[in-house]
Write a protein that holds these residues in place. Structure first.
Motif, mmCIF file in Angstrom:
data_model
loop_
_atom_site.group_PDB
_atom_site.id
_atom_site.type_symbol
_atom_site.label_atom_id
_atom_site.label_comp_id
_atom_site.label_asym_id
_atom_site.label_seq_id
_atom_site.Cartn_x
_atom_site.Cartn_y
_atom_site.Cartn_z
ATOM 1 N N TRP A 99 26.225 43.977 25.804
ATOM 2 C CA TRP A 99 26.339 42.728 26.557
ATOM 3 C C TRP A 99 27.342 41.787 25.910
ATOM 4 C CZ3 TRP A 99 23.696 42.652 31.082
ATOM 5 C CH2 TRP A 99 22.660 43.597 31.217
ATOM 6 N N HIS A 100 28.049 41.042 26.738
ATOM 7 C CA HIS A 100 28.935 39.993 26.229
ATOM 8 C C HIS A 100 28.649 38.699 26.978
ATOM 9 C CE1 HIS A 100 32.571 38.230 24.421
ATOM 10 N NE2 HIS A 100 32.773 37.660 25.597
ATOM 11 N N GLY A 101 28.343 37.660 26.232
ATOM 12 C CA GLY A 101 28.114 36.339 26.829
ATOM 13 C C GLY A 101 29.332 35.473 26.635
ATOM 14 N N THR A 102 29.725 34.795 27.694
ATOM 15 C CA THR A 102 30.882 33.917 27.596
ATOM 16 C C THR A 102 30.652 32.681 28.452
ATOM 17 O OG1 THR A 102 33.305 33.852 27.756
ATOM 18 C CG2 THR A 102 32.162 35.053 29.482
ATOM 19 N N GLY A 103 31.657 31.809 28.551
ATOM 20 C CA GLY A 103 31.540 30.610 29.368
ATOM 21 C C GLY A 103 32.201 30.814 30.719
ATOM 22 N N TYR A 123 38.128 41.250 16.663
ATOM 23 C CA TYR A 123 37.427 42.115 17.614
ATOM 24 C C TYR A 123 36.741 41.302 18.704
ATOM 25 C CZ TYR A 123 37.830 45.557 13.854
ATOM 26 O OH TYR A 123 38.327 46.395 12.887
ATOM 27 N N VAL A 124 36.423 41.993 19.798
ATOM 28 C CA VAL A 124 35.531 41.443 20.814
ATOM 29 C C VAL A 124 34.103 41.657 20.299
ATOM 30 C CG1 VAL A 124 34.657 41.796 23.161
ATOM 31 C CG2 VAL A 124 37.120 41.944 22.719
ATOM 32 N N HIS A 125 33.281 40.628 20.415
ATOM 33 C CA HIS A 125 31.899 40.702 19.904
ATOM 34 C C HIS A 125 30.917 41.023 21.033
ATOM 35 C CE1 HIS A 125 32.492 38.386 15.947
ATOM 36 N NE2 HIS A 125 33.659 38.794 16.378
ATOM 37 N N LEU A 126 30.089 42.040 20.814
ATOM 38 C CA LEU A 126 29.128 42.464 21.830
ATOM 39 C C LEU A 126 27.725 42.528 21.227
ATOM 40 C CD1 LEU A 126 31.303 45.406 23.204
ATOM 41 C CD2 LEU A 126 31.112 43.125 24.191
ATOM 42 N N SER A 127 26.707 42.324 22.074
ATOM 43 C CA SER A 127 25.321 42.324 21.600
ATOM 44 C C SER A 127 24.536 43.410 22.302
ATOM 45 C CB SER A 127 24.643 40.990 21.923
ATOM 46 O OG SER A 127 25.488 39.916 21.634
ATOM 47 N N SER A 128 23.518 43.906 21.605
ATOM 48 C CA SER A 128 22.697 44.937 22.228
ATOM 49 C C SER A 128 21.601 44.332 23.098
ATOM 50 C CB SER A 128 22.096 45.864 21.167
ATOM 51 O OG SER A 128 21.465 45.092 20.189
ATOM 52 N N ASP A 129 21.376 43.025 22.981
ATOM 53 C CA ASP A 129 20.354 42.418 23.843
ATOM 54 C C ASP A 129 20.899 41.220 24.620
ATOM 55 O OD1 ASP A 129 19.056 39.797 22.235
ATOM 56 O OD2 ASP A 129 20.128 41.251 21.025
ATOM 57 N N ILE A 130 20.323 41.016 25.782
ATOM 58 C CA ILE A 130 20.771 39.966 26.703
ATOM 59 C C ILE A 130 20.565 38.573 26.102
ATOM 60 C CG2 ILE A 130 20.358 38.913 28.971
ATOM 61 C CD1 ILE A 130 19.625 41.545 30.087
ATOM 62 N N THR A 140 20.636 37.456 22.978
ATOM 63 C CA THR A 140 21.688 37.077 22.028
ATOM 64 C C THR A 140 22.981 36.770 22.766
ATOM 65 O OG1 THR A 140 20.675 38.536 20.408
ATOM 66 C CG2 THR A 140 22.904 37.799 19.929
ATOM 67 N N ALA A 141 23.340 37.642 23.723
ATOM 68 C CA ALA A 141 24.584 37.438 24.480
ATOM 69 C C ALA A 141 24.548 36.110 25.230
ATOM 70 C CB ALA A 141 24.803 38.600 25.441
ATOM 71 N N THR A 142 23.389 35.755 25.756
ATOM 72 C CA THR A 142 23.259 34.487 26.483
ATOM 73 C C THR A 142 23.501 33.310 25.543
ATOM 74 O OG1 THR A 142 21.645 35.528 27.941
ATOM 75 C CG2 THR A 142 21.735 33.125 27.991
ATOM 76 N N GLN A 202 26.397 30.472 25.732
ATOM 77 C CA GLN A 202 26.087 29.036 25.831
ATOM 78 C C GLN A 202 26.954 28.185 24.914
ATOM 79 O OE1 GLN A 202 21.914 29.383 25.163
ATOM 80 N NE2 GLN A 202 21.383 29.291 27.343
ATOM 81 N N ARG A 203 27.511 28.816 23.867
ATOM 82 C CA ARG A 203 28.417 28.073 22.970
ATOM 83 C C ARG A 203 29.680 27.628 23.708
ATOM 84 N NH1 ARG A 203 30.328 31.951 20.386
ATOM 85 N NH2 ARG A 203 31.357 30.984 18.625
ATOM 86 N N HIS A 204 29.954 28.284 24.840
ATOM 87 C CA HIS A 204 31.191 28.006 25.584
ATOM 88 C C HIS A 204 30.934 27.278 26.902
ATOM 89 C CE1 HIS A 204 33.391 30.593 22.797
ATOM 90 N NE2 HIS A 204 32.460 31.505 22.948
ATOM 91 N N GLY A 205 29.743 26.709 27.082
ATOM 92 C CA GLY A 205 29.444 26.016 28.331
ATOM 93 C C GLY A 205 28.440 26.794 29.158
ATOM 94 N N LYS A 206 28.577 26.720 30.467
ATOM 95 C CA LYS A 206 27.645 27.444 31.341
ATOM 96 C C LYS A 206 27.834 28.950 31.104
ATOM 97 C CE LYS A 206 25.888 27.413 36.021
ATOM 98 N NZ LYS A 206 26.283 28.577 36.835
ATOM 99 N N PRO A 207 26.760 29.649 30.682
ATOM 100 C CA PRO A 207 26.959 31.044 30.281
ATOM 101 C C PRO A 207 27.151 32.015 31.450
ATOM 102 C CG PRO A 207 24.653 30.433 30.027
ATOM 103 C CD PRO A 207 25.378 29.192 30.463
#
Ligand code: HQG
Length: 178
Positions: A96-100, A119-126, A128-130, A134-139
């Motif tokens: 998963w990748h969370g962004t704004g 690198y692009v950062h990816l998470s194994s769970d939703i 964490t990605a969320t 959220q660090r970048h605004g509306k996720p």
């Protein structure tokens, strides 16, 4: 004592700008602990015990010492060219990748790129990605077909603190979670 600000400064030094305190990292991202403490002294006075406490209690386990604790480095997240000897591994089926929201259009066109980091950062769970999003605004959440990418020859790495990393994710391997 709350060392949040000190830890943020430590991240800046060990991932992005060691020159701010007049030190440099070696090719594997290590900083000399004594030099680091001395360099930080003016703005964030700490000693070795406090540094050890920050490393041990870090919520994301961002930092590691070498065996005799004379060297310290960030486990991932760098913008400067260092080789932290990441483990190259087969990823899970999906990551998963969370962004704004503000990046959505560009990502849909270009896929995921590392921007200022290595690198692009990816998470194994939703969850964490969320949080990352959220660090970048509306996720906005992207599902990454990581195993398919790996089977197609793209390399994946797992950092010591459990963050999945890859150089880029072409948009054909991305779907959005609405
Ligand atoms: C976005 C934190 C436009 C990308 C977290 C992200 C993470 C694009 C932003 C770690 C794009 C870069 C990293 C494209 C990607 N067009 N925007 N083609 N491709 N982006 O902060 O992943 O607390 O460098 O989606 O937990 O947010 O610092 O990366 O939104 O693991 O330890 O460009 O930082 O960890 O932002 O976060 P960042 P990130 P720490």
């Amino acid at each position: 004592m709350d060392y949040t600000e000190t830890s943020k400064f430590l991240s800046l030094i060990l991932r992005h700008k060691p020159e701010v305190i007049g030190i440099s990292l070696d090719e594997h991202g290590w900083a000399n602990v004594d030099e680091l403490i001395e360099g930080m002294a003016k703005e964030y006075p700490i000693d070795k015990d406090i540094l050890e406490q920050i490393v041990a209690s870090d919520s994301k386990q961002r930092y590691s010492f070498n065996e005799d604790k004379t060297l310290i480095r960030a486990n991932q997240g760098h913008s400067i060219m260092v080789d932290v000897e990441l483990d190259e591994l087969e990823p899970p089926e999906i990551l998963w990748h969370g962004t704004g929201e503000k990046f959505e259009k560009s990502i849909d066109e270009q896929g995921l790129i590392p921007k200022s980091r290595l690198y692009v950062h990816l998470s194994s769970d939703i969850e964490t990605a969320t949080k990352v999003g959220q660090r970048h605004g509306k996720p906005v959440l992207y599902k990454v077909l990581s195993k398919k990418m790996y089977d197609d020859g793209y390399k994946y790495y797992l950092s010591k603190n459990g963050v999945w990393l890859t150089k880029q994710v072409p948009s054909s391997y991305l779907t959005k979670e609405e």
